[in-house]
Design a protein around this motif. Structure first.
Motif, short mmCIF file in Angstrom:
data_model
loop_
_atom_site.label_atom_id
_atom_site.label_comp_id
_atom_site.label_asym_id
_atom_site.label_seq_id
_atom_site.Cartn_x
_atom_site.Cartn_y
_atom_site.Cartn_z
N ALA A 112 9.42 9.48 4.67
CA ALA A 112 9.74 10.70 3.92
C ALA A 112 8.99 10.76 2.58
CB ALA A 112 11.25 10.77 3.66
N ARG A 113 8.20 9.70 2.28
CA ARG A 113 7.42 9.63 1.05
C ARG A 113 8.33 9.73 -0.18
NH1 ARG A 113 4.76 13.21 4.20
NH2 ARG A 113 5.04 15.01 2.86
N ARG A 114 9.47 9.01 -0.12
CA ARG A 114 10.41 9.03 -1.24
C ARG A 114 10.71 7.62 -1.73
NH1 ARG A 114 14.66 13.76 0.70
NH2 ARG A 114 13.13 15.45 0.69
N GLN A 115 9.78 6.70 -1.48
CA GLN A 115 10.00 5.35 -1.97
C GLN A 115 9.28 5.18 -3.29
OE1 GLN A 115 8.32 2.44 0.61
NE2 GLN A 115 6.48 3.62 1.01
N ASP A 116 9.76 4.25 -4.07
CA ASP A 116 9.15 3.98 -5.37
C ASP A 116 8.06 2.94 -5.17
OD1 ASP A 116 8.70 4.00 -8.03
OD2 ASP A 116 10.43 2.75 -8.57
N LEU A 117 6.82 3.30 -5.47
CA LEU A 117 5.69 2.42 -5.23
C LEU A 117 5.24 1.77 -6.53
CD1 LEU A 117 3.55 4.64 -2.82
CD2 LEU A 117 5.18 2.84 -2.23
N ASP A 118 4.90 0.50 -6.43
CA ASP A 118 4.34 -0.24 -7.57
C ASP A 118 2.82 -0.22 -7.41
OD1 ASP A 118 3.87 -1.87 -9.71
OD2 ASP A 118 4.43 -3.73 -8.67
N LEU A 119 2.18 0.79 -7.98
CA LEU A 119 0.76 1.02 -7.74
C LEU A 119 -0.09 0.23 -8.73
CD1 LEU A 119 0.71 4.87 -7.07
CD2 LEU A 119 0.85 2.99 -5.44
N ASN A 120 -1.06 -0.49 -8.18
CA ASN A 120 -2.02 -1.23 -8.98
C ASN A 120 -3.35 -1.28 -8.24
OD1 ASN A 120 -0.63 -2.46 -11.45
ND2 ASN A 120 0.79 -3.00 -9.79
N PRO A 121 -4.47 -1.32 -8.97
CA PRO A 121 -5.77 -1.47 -8.29
C PRO A 121 -5.82 -2.81 -7.55
CG PRO A 121 -6.07 -0.80 -10.57
CD PRO A 121 -4.63 -1.19 -10.45
N ALA A 122 -6.29 -2.78 -6.32
CA ALA A 122 -6.35 -4.02 -5.54
C ALA A 122 -7.53 -3.97 -4.59
CB ALA A 122 -5.05 -4.21 -4.76
N TYR B 185 -12.42 -10.77 12.44
CA TYR B 185 -12.43 -10.12 11.13
C TYR B 185 -13.84 -9.58 10.85
CZ TYR B 185 -7.87 -12.19 10.08
OH TYR B 185 -6.54 -12.53 10.10
N GLN B 186 -13.89 -8.38 10.34
CA GLN B 186 -15.14 -7.78 9.87
C GLN B 186 -14.85 -7.22 8.47
OE1 GLN B 186 -16.32 -4.88 12.80
NE2 GLN B 186 -16.68 -6.40 14.40
N LEU B 187 -14.82 -8.11 7.50
CA LEU B 187 -14.35 -7.75 6.15
C LEU B 187 -15.53 -7.62 5.19
CD1 LEU B 187 -11.30 -10.19 5.96
CD2 LEU B 187 -11.36 -7.84 6.78
N ASP B 188 -15.47 -6.58 4.41
CA ASP B 188 -16.49 -6.31 3.40
C ASP B 188 -15.91 -6.68 2.04
OD1 ASP B 188 -18.42 -5.40 1.71
OD2 ASP B 188 -18.43 -3.33 2.43
N GLY B 189 -16.44 -7.75 1.45
CA GLY B 189 -15.92 -8.19 0.15
C GLY B 189 -16.40 -7.36 -1.01
N ALA B 190 -17.37 -6.49 -0.77
CA ALA B 190 -17.95 -5.70 -1.88
C ALA B 190 -17.37 -4.30 -1.97
CB ALA B 190 -19.46 -5.62 -1.70
N ILE B 191 -16.32 -4.01 -1.22
CA ILE B 191 -15.75 -2.67 -1.27
C ILE B 191 -15.06 -2.44 -2.61
CG2 ILE B 191 -15.42 -2.49 1.22
CD1 ILE B 191 -12.52 -3.27 0.84
N PRO B 192 -14.95 -1.18 -3.04
CA PRO B 192 -14.26 -0.90 -4.30
C PRO B 192 -12.76 -1.14 -4.17
CG PRO B 192 -14.84 1.13 -3.17
CD PRO B 192 -15.49 0.03 -2.40
N HIS B 193 -12.11 -1.17 -5.32
CA HIS B 193 -10.65 -1.32 -5.31
C HIS B 193 -9.99 -0.03 -4.86
CE1 HIS B 193 -11.49 -5.03 -7.24
NE2 HIS B 193 -10.25 -5.25 -7.69
N ALA B 194 -8.75 -0.17 -4.42
CA ALA B 194 -7.93 0.99 -4.08
C ALA B 194 -6.61 0.87 -4.83
CB ALA B 194 -7.68 1.05 -2.57
N LEU B 195 -6.06 2.02 -5.20
CA LEU B 195 -4.79 2.03 -5.92
C LEU B 195 -3.66 1.97 -4.90
CD1 LEU B 195 -4.04 2.19 -8.93
CD2 LEU B 195 -3.64 4.64 -8.61
N VAL B 196 -3.02 0.82 -4.76
CA VAL B 196 -2.04 0.62 -3.69
C VAL B 196 -0.84 -0.16 -4.22
CG1 VAL B 196 -3.77 0.63 -1.87
CG2 VAL B 196 -3.14 -1.54 -2.94
N ASP B 197 0.23 -0.09 -3.44
CA ASP B 197 1.35 -1.01 -3.59
C ASP B 197 1.05 -2.18 -2.66
OD1 ASP B 197 3.81 -2.38 -3.03
OD2 ASP B 197 4.89 -0.71 -3.93
N ALA B 198 0.72 -3.31 -3.21
CA ALA B 198 0.23 -4.43 -2.40
C ALA B 198 1.23 -4.81 -1.32
CB ALA B 198 -0.08 -5.63 -3.30
N ASN B 199 2.51 -4.88 -1.68
CA ASN B 199 3.53 -5.30 -0.69
C ASN B 199 3.58 -4.29 0.46
OD1 ASN B 199 4.25 -7.58 -2.13
ND2 ASN B 199 5.79 -6.47 -3.35
N GLN B 200 3.56 -3.00 0.14
CA GLN B 200 3.63 -1.99 1.18
C GLN B 200 2.36 -1.99 2.03
OE1 GLN B 200 6.20 -0.19 2.00
NE2 GLN B 200 7.50 -0.91 0.31
#
Length: 790
Positions: A489-499, A524-539
């Motif tokens: 429902a997009r009604r949770q409280d997010l702890d947003l930080n660049p990650a 795994y096909q992981l790109d270590g050079a990608i930019p950060h994203a503003l996310v809630d790490a736990n979510q």
């Protein structure tokens, strides 16, 4: 025959001839069919009156002469058949070409004839009977008619002078018996096109021809003996040529000329000029049609030059007679590439049958209104045309409007309406699930609080404590379920930080490995050079684990799961702003989903798993989280071909700030360090009672109010409180409004806002400490300690 000296011929007197000769001879002489027979070793020649025209000048001198002498010029061509007859075999020939010298020169003739053996007294083959029919006139006439028919057919589609020349060259290049070579001249001496109908005649174009001499009629010219001329179908070159004028529209002024090499074996008294006139007439008609077509095109261009829509005239045969210049603007073809061509060349194959039916109705007199079909443009695009028609004479007049943009807009509108309906549906479900989660949190609050207090009363009873722990764990699982509902429902409280999403993936790699099991290959096909994203790490980690578990469940017999991160730039997407995104992908090669399942995959409570194996909230939670973060969840799948899930998160240039020096929170003992006076406000008496019980168990003095108005009355009445714990969602006045009113009366009064929503509804902009329901006594005690500094 009676007066012929047969004694000197070697056959003797007729009275002594054998019956093998006399009997067929009587039949031959009395027959009106062309017949001859040969008798004896050298086949002495007998014939009847019907055969005299075939002999020509050789009659009567060839009577009784050997067959080889009579037809010396063609004997080699039939010698093999004569030998077969002597062996007792009959032969047959159909329209055999024989160059007979019956008028003093080799003449083209055609004969159908049979050779039959004649037997003598001893039973041997002593002679040969020939029944013959000359078909020269028929063969030559059919050949010339075929030439006229083929030329007429070729000229039907000729819409330019060049096309007329090509058609004439093709057909006259086929008939090289009548005309061993042919030259075509179109135009006047000032501007003339010259065409050789065959390659071997091209050199003759440089030779002067007295073309103007034919203005009064066909002219036969003698060809110089020293010049090499094409022989065509014959072994010798023509000795004469015929020049014929091609009449213009007025029937007099020539628009061109034909130079025709004449058959060297034709009958000398034959008038081949008639055939030449017919050919010239056909060419004249074709050129007149081309001129008329050009005039009609010019007229149409003048009348229709300013039309923004298509204007066409078309015959019942589907051939365009004229088109307006708008055709070039709309469909890209030049008008001369359309006029004279069939509409099937431009209409999409899928629409041709309907178009043919519509044209038939229009040609029959029915006026079409808004008939729609699709045309392919010169560049390969598809345009929708809406037609209105009217018939006049043998032509259908069509008015066509390009409605491609309207079609595309209608399709876009339909897609937008479908997307809007889906959005409204999901929004409604989101509101419903958010409300359910809020009420469920309140119920869990009462359950957890009372179980927490009850456990304290039975700590010395291990069995009862164990049962209570089980009940608390079940209630906590219910709380986790409400978190998923709130995420959808997009009604949770997010702890947003660049990650860095790649770093997040690596951080839970061990957990992913344990979750996926040994039967499945993990890549795994992981790109270590990608930019950060503003996310809630736990979510974000929880979303990744959900996707991995879904991929694992789609591989019941093992397979491969690939986890990938990369950067993607998006532009022109209807659902996402333009910009850079970090893409987290989970790909499996499992059972996949059909279209119906894929369309419902992110709906809450929708699951393809058997009952009890899934809540149907995993993908819906990720979908809600993605939207709340300003990104999207994209799913692509086909049954039997696996699934690709992509979580798109907006990229950011921000970096996580350096964490401050760690502050050790004050230790909270089982009992409150200081006895406080606390006001608890909640419109649900059960929740209020549970909170009061938790606080009283901590040693505080607690007052309960079941509405905001009641709470305000207590404060206005002079009651002094150290803290107010209030629910947010209450009728008439919510917790936020109550907090504002209390601050006006007591600005220093601490207020703790408790809510079943993990995130407050839109518009509730309140800067207050918050405690999410359901909470236990330790969580409540910790928040009070923060507020009161104890």
């Amino acid at each position: 025959m009676a007066g012929h000296d047969w004694a000197s011929s070697g056959l003797g007197a007729p009275e002594s001839w054998p019956d093998g000769l006399k009997i067929p001879l009587r039949m031959l002489l009395t027959s009106r069919f062309e017949m001859w027979l040969g008798w004896g070793e050298d086949l002495r020649f007998f014939y009847n009156d019907a055969y005299i025209p075939t002999l020509g000048v050789k009659h009567p001198s060839m009577l009784g002469k050997p067959f080889r002498e009579v037809w010396a010029e063609v004997y080699d061509e039939v010698a093999e058949q004569v030998a077969r007859v002597r062996q007792g075999e009959s032969t047959w020939n159909e329209a055999l070409l024989l160059l007979l010298e019956r008028r003093g020169y080799p003449e083209e003739t055609y004969h159908s004839f049979s050779y039959s053996p004649l037997h003598g007294p001893a039973g041997s083959v002593d002679g040969m009977l020939c029944i013959v029919s000359e078909v020269t006139e028929r063969v030559i006439s059919e050949r010339r008619l075929d030439t006229l028919r083929m030329l007429a057919a070729e000229l039907v589609g000729a819409s330019t002078p060049d096309a007329v020349c090509e058609a004439v060259a093709r057909i006259l290049g086929i008939n090289r018996r009548d005309f061993p070579f042919s030259l075509l001249y179109i135009g006047t001496s000032h501007e003339r096109t010259a065409v050789a109908c065959t390659e071997d005649a091209e050199e003759l174009l440089h030779q002067p021809w007295r073309l103007e001499a034919s203005s009064g009629g066909p002219v036969t010219v003698e060809l110089p003996a020293g010049t090499a001329y094409p022989t065509g179908a014959w072994a010798i070159a023509p000795r004469q040529a015929l020049i014929v004028a091609i009449p213009g529209a007025d029937g007099e002024t020539p628009v061109g000329h034909l130079v025709l090499g004449l058959n060297p074996h034709r009958r000398r008294d034959e008038d081949v000029a008639d055939l030449a006139r017919l050919l010239a007439g056909q060419i004249s008609g074709a050129l007149a049609n081309v001129a008329a077509l050009a005039t009609e095109r010019q007229r149409a261009d003048r009348v229709w030059a300013h039309s923004r829509d298509l204007l066409v005239t078309v015959g019942a045969d589907g051939i365009y007679r004229s088109v307006s210049p708008a055709w070039t603007r709309i469909l890209g073809h030049a008008t001369d590439q359309v006029v004279g061509h069939h509409l099937d060349e431009f209409v999409l194959p899928e629409d041709r049958q309907d178009t043919a039916g519509a044209l038939s109705r229009a040609a029959a007199g029915a006026d079409l209104t808004s008939f729609e079909n699709r045309y392919r443009t010169a560049t390969g695009e598809v345009r929708w045309i809406s037609w209105h028609t009217a018939r006049e004479g043998d032509l259908v007049y069509g008015y066509g409007r390009d409605i491609t943009e309207q079609k595309l807009n209608a399709q876009a509108l339909a897609s937008a309406e479908q997307a809007l309906r889906q959005f409204q549906k999901m929004e409604m479900i989101g509101q419903l699930t958010g409300g359910v989660a809020h009420d469920f949190n309140n119920l869990l609050m009462a359950i957890i609080a009372n179980l927490d207090l009850l456990k304290r009363q039975v700590e010395d009873d291990p069995k009862t404590a164990r049962l209570i722990d089980g009940a608390i764990k079940g209630a906590n699982r219910g709380a986790s379920l409400t978190q998923r509902l709130l995420a959808f429902a997009r009604r949770q409280d997010l702890d947003l930080n660049p990650a860095n999403v790649t770093t997040l993936v690596r951080g839970v790699a061990d957990l992913i490995t344990k979750s996926i099991g040994p039967e499945i290959e993990l890549r795994y096909q992981l790109d270590g050079a990608i930019p950060h994203a503003l996310v809630d790490a736990n979510q974000a980690e929880l979303a990744l684990l959900n996707l991995v578990v879904n991929a694992r469940d789609a591989l019941p017999n093992g397979g491969c799961v690939t986890i990938a991160t990369d950067r993607i730039d998006i532009a022109g997407d209807a659902h996402l702003p333009d910009g850079s995104y970090v893409r987290l992908s989970v790909i499996d090669d499992g059972i996949g989903m059909d279209e119906e399942t894929l369309a419902r995959a992110t709906e809450p409570f929708f699951s393809t798993k058997e009952l009890g194996k899934g809540t149907g909230l995993g993908l819906s939670m990720i979908h809600g989280l993605a939207i709340q973060l300003g990104g999207a969840l994209r799913l692509s799948s086909r049954a039997g071909e696996g699934t690709r899930a992509e979580l798109l998160l907006p990229a950011t240039e921000e970096r996580r700030p350096v964490p401050p020096t760690l502050q050790i929170e004050p230790r909270v003992d089982a009992e409150a360090a200081t006895r406080r006076s606390i006001l608890v406000v909640d419109d649900d008496p059960l929740i209020a009672m549970s909170t009061v019980a938790l606080l009283e168990d901590l040693g505080h003095v607690v007052t309960e109010a079941n509405s905001a108005a009641e709470a305000l009355g207590l404060v206005e009445g002079g009651d002094r409180f150290d803290l107010v714990v209030t629910d947010y969602s209450m009728p008439k006045m919510n917790g936020g409004q109550l907090a504002l009113a209390l601050r006006q009366m007591r600005p220093d009064l601490p207020i703790l806002l408790a809510s079943g929503y993990a995130d407050l509804p839109p518009g509730a902009d309140i800067d207050l400490p918050r405690l999410a329901k359901p909470y236990d006594q330790k969580q409540l005690q910790r928040e009070i300690a923060k507020l009161l500094g104890s």
